[in-house]
Motif scaffolding. Structure first.
Motif, PDB file in Angstrom:
ATOM      1  N   LYS A  87     -20.676 136.875  54.991  1.00  0.00           N
ATOM      2  CA  LYS A  87     -21.358 135.762  54.329  1.00  0.00           C
ATOM      3  C   LYS A  87     -22.805 136.125  54.012  1.00  0.00           C
ATOM      4  CE  LYS A  87     -18.820 131.683  55.764  1.00  0.00           C
ATOM      5  NZ  LYS A  87     -18.460 131.473  57.168  1.00  0.00           N
ATOM      6  N   ALA A  88     -23.267 135.674  52.824  1.00  0.00           N
ATOM      7  CA  ALA A  88     -24.653 135.937  52.434  1.00  0.00           C
ATOM      8  C   ALA A  88     -25.550 134.846  53.003  1.00  0.00           C
ATOM      9  CB  ALA A  88     -24.758 135.971  50.926  1.00  0.00           C
ATOM     10  N   GLU A  89     -26.667 135.260  53.561  1.00  0.00           N
ATOM     11  CA  GLU A  89     -27.613 134.262  54.049  1.00  0.00           C
ATOM     12  C   GLU A  89     -29.039 134.664  53.680  1.00  0.00           C
ATOM     13  OE1 GLU A  89     -28.684 135.628  58.449  1.00  0.00           O
ATOM     14  OE2 GLU A  89     -26.848 134.403  58.343  1.00  0.00           O
ATOM     15  N   LEU A  90     -29.877 133.647  53.484  1.00  0.00           N
ATOM     16  CA  LEU A  90     -31.271 133.905  53.118  1.00  0.00           C
ATOM     17  C   LEU A  90     -31.975 134.670  54.227  1.00  0.00           C
ATOM     18  CD1 LEU A  90     -32.513 130.579  51.478  1.00  0.00           C
ATOM     19  CD2 LEU A  90     -32.330 132.833  50.391  1.00  0.00           C
ATOM     20  N   ALA A  91     -32.659 135.739  53.832  1.00  0.00           N
ATOM     21  CA  ALA A  91     -33.380 136.554  54.805  1.00  0.00           C
ATOM     22  C   ALA A  91     -34.705 136.979  54.187  1.00  0.00           C
ATOM     23  CB  ALA A  91     -32.542 137.781  55.163  1.00  0.00           C
ATOM     24  N   GLY A  92     -35.512 137.683  54.979  1.00  0.00           N
ATOM     25  CA  GLY A  92     -36.794 138.169  54.483  1.00  0.00           C
ATOM     26  C   GLY A  92     -37.959 137.537  55.221  1.00  0.00           C
ATOM     27  N   PHE A  93     -39.132 138.196  55.136  1.00  0.00           N
ATOM     28  CA  PHE A  93     -40.254 137.682  55.934  1.00  0.00           C
ATOM     29  C   PHE A  93     -40.827 136.384  55.385  1.00  0.00           C
ATOM     30  CE2 PHE A  93     -42.410 141.280  53.590  1.00  0.00           C
ATOM     31  CZ  PHE A  93     -43.342 140.547  52.864  1.00  0.00           C
ATOM     32  N   ASP A  94     -40.669 136.122  54.083  1.00  0.00           N
ATOM     33  CA  ASP A  94     -41.094 134.814  53.566  1.00  0.00           C
ATOM     34  C   ASP A  94     -40.246 133.699  54.182  1.00  0.00           C
ATOM     35  OD1 ASP A  94     -43.099 135.749  51.931  1.00  0.00           O
ATOM     36  OD2 ASP A  94     -42.038 135.409  50.039  1.00  0.00           O
ATOM     37  N   ILE A  95     -38.960 133.961  54.310  1.00  0.00           N
ATOM     38  CA  ILE A  95     -38.039 132.947  54.858  1.00  0.00           C
ATOM     39  C   ILE A  95     -38.357 132.702  56.342  1.00  0.00           C
ATOM     40  CG2 ILE A  95     -35.585 132.382  55.265  1.00  0.00           C
ATOM     41  CD1 ILE A  95     -36.431 132.517  52.238  1.00  0.00           C
ATOM     42  N   ALA A  96     -38.591 133.815  57.074  1.00  0.00           N
ATOM     43  CA  ALA A  96     -38.936 133.668  58.497  1.00  0.00           C
ATOM     44  C   ALA A  96     -40.256 132.912  58.639  1.00  0.00           C
ATOM     45  CB  ALA A  96     -39.023 135.047  59.158  1.00  0.00           C
ATOM     46  N   LEU A  97     -41.207 133.226  57.758  1.00  0.00           N
ATOM     47  CA  LEU A  97     -42.518 132.557  57.822  1.00  0.00           C
ATOM     48  C   LEU A  97     -42.390 131.061  57.524  1.00  0.00           C
ATOM     49  CD1 LEU A  97     -45.650 132.504  57.971  1.00  0.00           C
ATOM     50  CD2 LEU A  97     -45.696 133.232  55.577  1.00  0.00           C
ATOM     51  N   ILE A  98     -41.593 130.716  56.531  1.00  0.00           N
ATOM     52  CA  ILE A  98     -41.508 129.295  56.171  1.00  0.00           C
ATOM     53  C   ILE A  98     -40.776 128.507  57.271  1.00  0.00           C
ATOM     54  CG2 ILE A  98     -39.406 129.246  54.712  1.00  0.00           C
ATOM     55  CD1 ILE A  98     -42.758 127.542  53.938  1.00  0.00           C
ATOM     56  N   LYS A  99     -39.838 129.166  57.949  1.00  0.00           N
ATOM     57  CA  LYS A  99     -39.183 128.506  59.091  1.00  0.00           C
ATOM     58  C   LYS A  99     -40.195 128.266  60.206  1.00  0.00           C
ATOM     59  CE  LYS A  99     -34.425 130.070  58.413  1.00  0.00           C
ATOM     60  NZ  LYS A  99     -33.466 131.162  58.698  1.00  0.00           N
ATOM     61  N   TYR A 100     -41.027 129.279  60.446  1.00  0.00           N
ATOM     62  CA  TYR A 100     -42.078 129.153  61.469  1.00  0.00           C
ATOM     63  C   TYR A 100     -43.005 127.986  61.114  1.00  0.00           C
ATOM     64  CZ  TYR A 100     -45.981 130.691  64.503  1.00  0.00           C
ATOM     65  OH  TYR A 100     -46.978 130.769  65.454  1.00  0.00           O
ATOM     66  N   ILE A 101     -43.392 127.920  59.827  1.00  0.00           N
ATOM     67  CA  ILE A 101     -44.320 126.870  59.389  1.00  0.00           C
ATOM     68  C   ILE A 101     -43.699 125.478  59.577  1.00  0.00           C
ATOM     69  CG2 ILE A 101     -45.481 125.882  57.352  1.00  0.00           C
ATOM     70  CD1 ILE A 101     -45.974 128.800  56.401  1.00  0.00           C
ATOM     71  N   ALA A 102     -42.425 125.345  59.204  1.00  0.00           N
ATOM     72  CA  ALA A 102     -41.748 124.050  59.355  1.00  0.00           C
ATOM     73  C   ALA A 102     -41.697 123.635  60.828  1.00  0.00           C
ATOM     74  CB  ALA A 102     -40.348 124.111  58.758  1.00  0.00           C
ATOM     75  N   ASP A 103     -41.394 124.603  61.703  1.00  0.00           N
ATOM     76  CA  ASP A 103     -41.382 124.335  63.148  1.00  0.00           C
ATOM     77  C   ASP A 103     -42.756 123.898  63.618  1.00  0.00           C
ATOM     78  OD1 ASP A 103     -38.814 124.818  63.687  1.00  0.00           O
ATOM     79  OD2 ASP A 103     -39.105 126.760  64.695  1.00  0.00           O
TER      80      ASP A 103
END
Ligand code: ARG
Length: 286
Positions: free
Chosen positions: A69-85
């Motif tokens: 399965k394809a899933e969104l990855a990358g440091f922008d995605i990790a960063l935006i998850k961190y920001i939302a948290d």
């Protein structure tokens, strides 16, 4: 006495009508959920709506997991998850092409755009920029078979060659600046540039330096010719214009993410994941 009472009643009614009117204006017609205080003035209270363009490893891309399965990855995605948290809000990520990210931000239909955005002064009318979270340069690329054609950036300005750049990007400006005589091909996805270079349709292309390096892991035939000068170094998050509370929150979260070492880890993880199995398009048709 009766008259006075009638007058008072009228005043009360007018006041409460005015209050109703105000309420409507405040909420700009949106459903109000009293349970969620909208600290960051997001489109939907308690939810951060974010546009991204997942054709840009190691920034954002689709990694294919072991389950296929394809899933969104990358440091922008990790960063935006961190920001939302960090801001304690839910996260809704909407994938689209890069020119769409710019458009949605300009229209104000999303709260943020994270897509390796360069804080180009030309965009300052249509969005605000967060602090820089990543420093990266620009590259002119080709394939190994054509490496002899390009000795330096001046050789990229040749009427006999075709050069690709992604629609709406600053790389398109760079192509117009440094390859003015070449046939400039506009592509919607950065991965189209890579695919057309590899298939021989294009002779050269302009992309972010780290994107070139990341796709080399999957396409060893790619060749980086040289760095391309561009004054606005680094990448920022696009914030819908005028949302100061959100801008301040995002900047605080970015600082925390860099400070506690998470961000360097996100970059390392993204580079590693980008060298694995990745999917090169948008998944909307799937
Ligand atoms: N940094 C460049 C710009 O802001 C390109 C960004 C492209 N991003 C992407 N996810 N395709 O114009």
């Amino acid at each position: 006495m009766k008259k006075l009472f009638a007058l008072l009643l009228a005043v009360v009614m007018v006041l409460s009508l005015a209050a109703c009117g105000e309420k409507k204006d405040d909420t700009t017609g949106k459903e109000e959920n009293p349970a969620v205080e909208n600290t960051y003035n997001t489109k939907t209270p308690g939810v951060l709506t974010v546009a991204t363009s997942p054709d840009y490893a190691p920034y954002e891309f689709y990694a294919i997991g072991e389950d296929g399965k394809a899933e969104l990855a990358g440091f922008d995605i990790a960063l935006i998850k961190y920001i939302a948290d960090y801001l304690d809000v839910e996260l809704e990520i909407i994938p689209m092409d890069f020119d769409g990210v710019l458009l949605e931000l300009a229209n104000g239909s999303v709260d943020l755009g994270i897509a390796g955005i360069s804080p180009d002064p030309d965009r300052a009318n249509s969005m605000d920029f967060s602090d820089i979270y990543y420093e990266g340069g620009q590259a002119f690329i080709t394939v190994k078979d054509k490496a002899d054609m390009f000795t330096d950036l001046a050789s990229a300005n040749n009427p006999d060659i075709s050069v690709g750049a992604q629609n709406g990007t600053i790389q398109m400006d760079l192509a117009q600046q440094y390859s003015a005589d070449a046939d400039i091909v506009t592509l919607t996805k950065a991965t189209d540039i890579i695919a057309e270079l590899v298939s021989g349709k294009l002779d050269g292309g302009y992309v972010e330096w780290d994107v070139a390096v990341a796709y080399q892991a999957n396409y060893p035939e790619l060749h980086i010719v040289c760095e391309v000068p561009y004054e606005v170094e680094g990448n920022a998050i696009g914030v819908v214009k005028g949302n100061e509370a959100l801008l301040a929150g995002v900047n605080e979260a970015i600082a925390a993410c860099i400070e506690d070492g998470s961000f360097s880890q996100f970059v390392a993880d993204a580079l590693e994941q980008a060298s694995g199995n990745i999917y090169e398009g948008l998944l909307e048709e799937k």
